[in-house]
Write a protein that holds these residues in place. Structure first.
Motif, PDB file in Angstrom:
ATOM      1  N   PRO A 175      42.443  26.716  49.685  1.00  0.00           N
ATOM      2  CA  PRO A 175      43.556  27.657  49.547  1.00  0.00           C
ATOM      3  C   PRO A 175      43.200  29.048  50.079  1.00  0.00           C
ATOM      4  O   PRO A 175      42.025  29.437  50.122  1.00  0.00           O
ATOM      5  N   VAL A 176      44.227  29.792  50.449  1.00  0.00           N
ATOM      6  CA  VAL A 176      44.065  31.161  50.935  1.00  0.00           C
ATOM      7  C   VAL A 176      44.346  32.106  49.774  1.00  0.00           C
ATOM      8  O   VAL A 176      45.443  32.105  49.216  1.00  0.00           O
ATOM      9  N   LEU A 177      43.351  32.926  49.412  1.00  0.00           N
ATOM     10  CA  LEU A 177      43.486  33.851  48.297  1.00  0.00           C
ATOM     11  C   LEU A 177      43.388  35.287  48.782  1.00  0.00           C
ATOM     12  O   LEU A 177      42.584  35.597  49.665  1.00  0.00           O
ATOM     13  N   PRO A 178      44.167  36.203  48.190  1.00  0.00           N
ATOM     14  CA  PRO A 178      44.066  37.617  48.550  1.00  0.00           C
ATOM     15  C   PRO A 178      43.007  38.326  47.703  1.00  0.00           C
ATOM     16  O   PRO A 178      43.125  38.369  46.477  1.00  0.00           O
ATOM     17  N   PRO A 179      41.965  38.884  48.301  1.00  0.00           N
ATOM     18  CA  PRO A 179      40.985  39.655  47.522  1.00  0.00           C
ATOM     19  C   PRO A 179      41.569  41.028  47.192  1.00  0.00           C
ATOM     20  O   PRO A 179      41.886  41.803  48.087  1.00  0.00           O
ATOM     21  N   CYS A 180      41.689  41.328  45.913  1.00  0.00           N
ATOM     22  CA  CYS A 180      42.410  42.538  45.473  1.00  0.00           C
ATOM     23  C   CYS A 180      41.554  43.463  44.609  1.00  0.00           C
ATOM     24  O   CYS A 180      41.995  43.894  43.538  1.00  0.00           O
ATOM     25  N   PRO A 181      40.342  43.807  45.021  1.00  0.00           N
ATOM     26  CA  PRO A 181      39.529  44.683  44.184  1.00  0.00           C
ATOM     27  C   PRO A 181      40.014  46.124  44.257  1.00  0.00           C
ATOM     28  O   PRO A 181      40.692  46.514  45.209  1.00  0.00           O
ATOM     29  N   PRO A 182      39.692  46.939  43.250  1.00  0.00           N
ATOM     30  CA  PRO A 182      39.968  48.365  43.359  1.00  0.00           C
ATOM     31  C   PRO A 182      39.073  48.979  44.438  1.00  0.00           C
ATOM     32  O   PRO A 182      38.072  48.380  44.815  1.00  0.00           O
ATOM     33  N   PRO A 183      39.441  50.167  44.967  1.00  0.00           N
ATOM     34  CA  PRO A 183      40.494  51.053  44.469  1.00  0.00           C
ATOM     35  C   PRO A 183      41.745  51.134  45.347  1.00  0.00           C
ATOM     36  O   PRO A 183      42.645  51.897  45.044  1.00  0.00           O
ATOM     37  N   ASP A 184      41.820  50.359  46.456  1.00  0.00           N
ATOM     38  CA  ASP A 184      42.790  50.693  47.505  1.00  0.00           C
ATOM     39  C   ASP A 184      43.955  49.724  47.658  1.00  0.00           C
ATOM     40  O   ASP A 184      44.725  49.855  48.612  1.00  0.00           O
ATOM     41  N   ILE A 185      44.099  48.742  46.773  1.00  0.00           N
ATOM     42  CA  ILE A 185      45.131  47.732  46.993  1.00  0.00           C
ATOM     43  C   ILE A 185      46.516  48.378  47.038  1.00  0.00           C
ATOM     44  O   ILE A 185      46.888  49.147  46.149  1.00  0.00           O
ATOM     45  N   GLN A 186      47.262  48.040  48.084  1.00  0.00           N
ATOM     46  CA  GLN A 186      48.635  48.504  48.243  1.00  0.00           C
ATOM     47  C   GLN A 186      49.432  47.319  48.802  1.00  0.00           C
ATOM     48  O   GLN A 186      49.307  46.956  49.971  1.00  0.00           O
TER      49      GLN A 186
END
Length: 299
Positions: A175-186
């Motif tokens: 599967p394709v997962l979005p890596p969403c660590p802080p601090p810049d996710i928009q």
């Protein structure tokens, strides 16, 4: 010819890639990998017939330590380091980058990422959106692709696109997962960047995490839908008044169920967690809603 080098991150294969591109004057790299894996990357280069001093250029998608931590090593060996304007100052003076990473990784910092030193400013090449960099008969083009980070490029070489994290994490065709660590996710910026990648119509996506994929349309569609789903799941939890830390185990369970439903066993799920820890995506998406979309949490 593009030659992937597996960095062997934390003793695991297929987690972080560096891409070697031989050319007339030596070899270029896309990404440096973390400094902790520098010996393994050197081993991979030697397997291709090169030494670190033969690396003329390193094209960074962004400055997170899994992608750029060893950039200073190659700079010291003589390479030019190509990076987004907002990332360059943090390579020249990594003190804030180190402080930010230490808040997340704490006592695991050294074991995960190794040592971080400044890249000499004379070795830094600031690449604006659309920059064309020629080396040894090849030309790579920088495409600003924000959303995962505010200093992110995808680098294009002909029909190939090196996507860093903008095209997500996908291990062994899973599967394709979005890596969403802080601090810049928009999230809105990221969705726009996915559309920009789609408009470039690459033949092959080269993912740092991990490998080459030619099912571009399906891949990008799955990524966009999962990013929206994850963000909405976090939004609903916050609107319900749940403490962000209390969301972590529930979100981990959600992600692991998604992976299991795709046929992954416990070992496969653990490899995805190493490449893209679920807890960090909670922290990054909570910050996104609280910073960029607080009105969506009201009521």
């Amino acid at each position: 010819m593009i030659r992937p080098i597996d960095t062997g991150f934390q003793g695991q294969e297929g987690i972080i890639a560096v891409f070697a591109i031989p050319h007339q004057s030596g070899v270029a790299l896309v990404e440096s990998g973390p400094e902790s894996t520098f010996p393994r990357v050197v081993e991979g280069l030697r397997g291709l017939g090169y030494e670190p001093g033969d690396v003329t250029d390193v094209f960074l998608t962004h400055i997170h330590l899994d992608h750029a931590g060893a950039a200073w090593r190659f700079a010291e060996a003589g390479a030019r380091i190509h990076v987004h304007p907002r990332g360059a100052r943090h390579l020249a003076d990594p003190s804030r980058l180190i402080q930010s990473a230490e808040r997340i990784y704490r006592d695991r910092m050294k074991a995960l990422w190794g040592e971080l030193r400044p890249v000499p400013e004379g070795r830094l090449s600031v690449a604006e959106d659309g920059a064309r960099v020629s080396v040894g008969g090849l030309t790579l083009v920088a495409h600003e692709t924000l959303g995962h980070a505010v200093h992110h490029h995808a680098w294009q070489l002909g029909d190939a696109l090196f996507t860093g994290d903008v095209a997500g994490v996908r291990l062994a065709g899973g599967p394709v997962l979005p890596p969403c660590p802080p601090p810049d996710i928009q999230v809105e910026d990221w969705l726009a960047s996915i559309e920009r990648v789609r408009a470039l119509a690459p033949e092959t996506l080269y993912l740092t995490h991990f490998g080459a994929y030619v099912d571009v349309e399906r891949h990008l569609g799955e990524l966009a839908e999962r990013l929206k789903d994850w963000a909405d799941w976090i939004r609903k939890g916050l609107r319900a008044g749940r403490d962000p830390e209390a969301l972590v185990p529930a979100f981990e369970a959600k992600v692991h169920a998604e992976l299991a439903s795709a046929g992954l066993d416990e070992a496969g799920i653990a490899r995805y967690e190493l490449a893209n820890p679920s807890a960090y995506s909670v922290h990054g998406l909570v910050r996104y809603w609280q910073k960029h979309r607080p009105e969506a949490l009201a009521g």
